[in-house]
Design an enzyme around this catalytic site. Sequence first.
Site, PDB file in Angstrom:
ATOM      1  N   SER A  54     -25.265 -88.087  54.994  1.00 18.29           N
ATOM      2  CA  SER A  54     -26.026 -87.868  56.227  1.00 18.29           C
ATOM      3  C   SER A  54     -27.344 -87.182  55.930  1.00 18.29           C
ATOM      4  O   SER A  54     -27.383 -86.176  55.219  1.00 18.29           O
ATOM      5  CB  SER A  54     -25.231 -87.009  57.213  1.00 18.29           C
ATOM      6  OG  SER A  54     -26.024 -86.717  58.347  1.00 18.29           O
ATOM      7  N   THR A  59     -28.950 -81.577  50.859  1.00 19.73           N
ATOM      8  CA  THR A  59     -29.048 -82.385  49.643  1.00 19.73           C
ATOM      9  C   THR A  59     -29.483 -83.808  49.971  1.00 19.73           C
ATOM     10  O   THR A  59     -30.321 -84.380  49.274  1.00 19.73           O
ATOM     11  CB  THR A  59     -27.713 -82.393  48.882  1.00 19.73           C
ATOM     12  OG1 THR A  59     -27.315 -81.041  48.629  1.00 19.73           O
ATOM     13  CG2 THR A  59     -27.831 -83.127  47.562  1.00 19.73           C
ATOM     14  N   CYS A  60     -28.938 -84.370  51.028  1.00 22.32           N
ATOM     15  CA  CYS A  60     -29.306 -85.737  51.428  1.00 22.32           C
ATOM     16  C   CYS A  60     -30.780 -85.787  51.814  1.00 22.32           C
ATOM     17  O   CYS A  60     -31.522 -86.690  51.404  1.00 22.32           O
ATOM     18  CB  CYS A  60     -28.440 -86.218  52.580  1.00 22.32           C
ATOM     19  SG  CYS A  60     -26.673 -86.243  52.214  1.00 22.32           S
ATOM     20  N   ALA A  61     -31.209 -84.813  52.599  1.00 22.82           N
ATOM     21  CA  ALA A  61     -32.606 -84.757  53.007  1.00 22.82           C
ATOM     22  C   ALA A  61     -33.524 -84.637  51.795  1.00 22.82           C
ATOM     23  O   ALA A  61     -34.563 -85.300  51.719  1.00 22.82           O
ATOM     24  CB  ALA A  61     -32.821 -83.582  53.962  1.00 22.82           C
ATOM     25  N   SER A  63     -32.965 -85.727  48.778  1.00 26.73           N
ATOM     26  CA  SER A  63     -33.031 -86.994  48.033  1.00 26.73           C
ATOM     27  C   SER A  63     -34.019 -87.947  48.683  1.00 26.73           C
ATOM     28  O   SER A  63     -34.763 -88.655  47.991  1.00 26.73           O
ATOM     29  CB  SER A  63     -31.644 -87.641  47.901  1.00 26.73           C
ATOM     30  OG  SER A  63     -31.202 -88.191  49.121  1.00 26.73           O
TER      31      SER A  63
END
Length: 166
Positions: A54, A59-61, A63
């Site tokens: 999500s 961490t997703c943001a 990437s």
Amino acid sequence: MATVTLKGNNINTSGELPKTGTKAADFNLTAVDLSTKSLSDFKGQNIILNVFPSVDTGTCAQSVRTFNKEASNLENTKVLCISRDLPFALARFCGAEGLDNVISLSDYKDGSFGKSYGLDFIDGPLEALHSRCIIIIDTNGLVTYTEQVAEIVDEPNYNAALKALS
């Protein structure tokens, strides 16, 4: 099935990432404008699939931010950021961050991308979301690199993925 961890706790995926040298499976994903995008829309280009649970996690943001920065220097390469987030959330995030070098796509409708690529979580607190992984597809539609991040809170190996493009 592959096993990754979330803060040290095992989580299983629905399968294995595609093998390098194999033809990439087609997909239908929803873009932020609600259009449908398939693998054929990117024919003849290198493709980086940046897949994550999500965009609303740190961490997703990160990437998405990192690949957005790197994408501006890549020739004949598209970076597709894929999750099960709604297209509206992806548009909000990229708009607020000023990210326009990546293409955000959602697998929210039926999860067929995650199933086809073997990367859905099948248990644990993130069940039904996608595991964090990178898949690179070359201009001929062949998988040339994969990474399934072993600890879901860790970032992928950006350098290895970018090096695989050369």
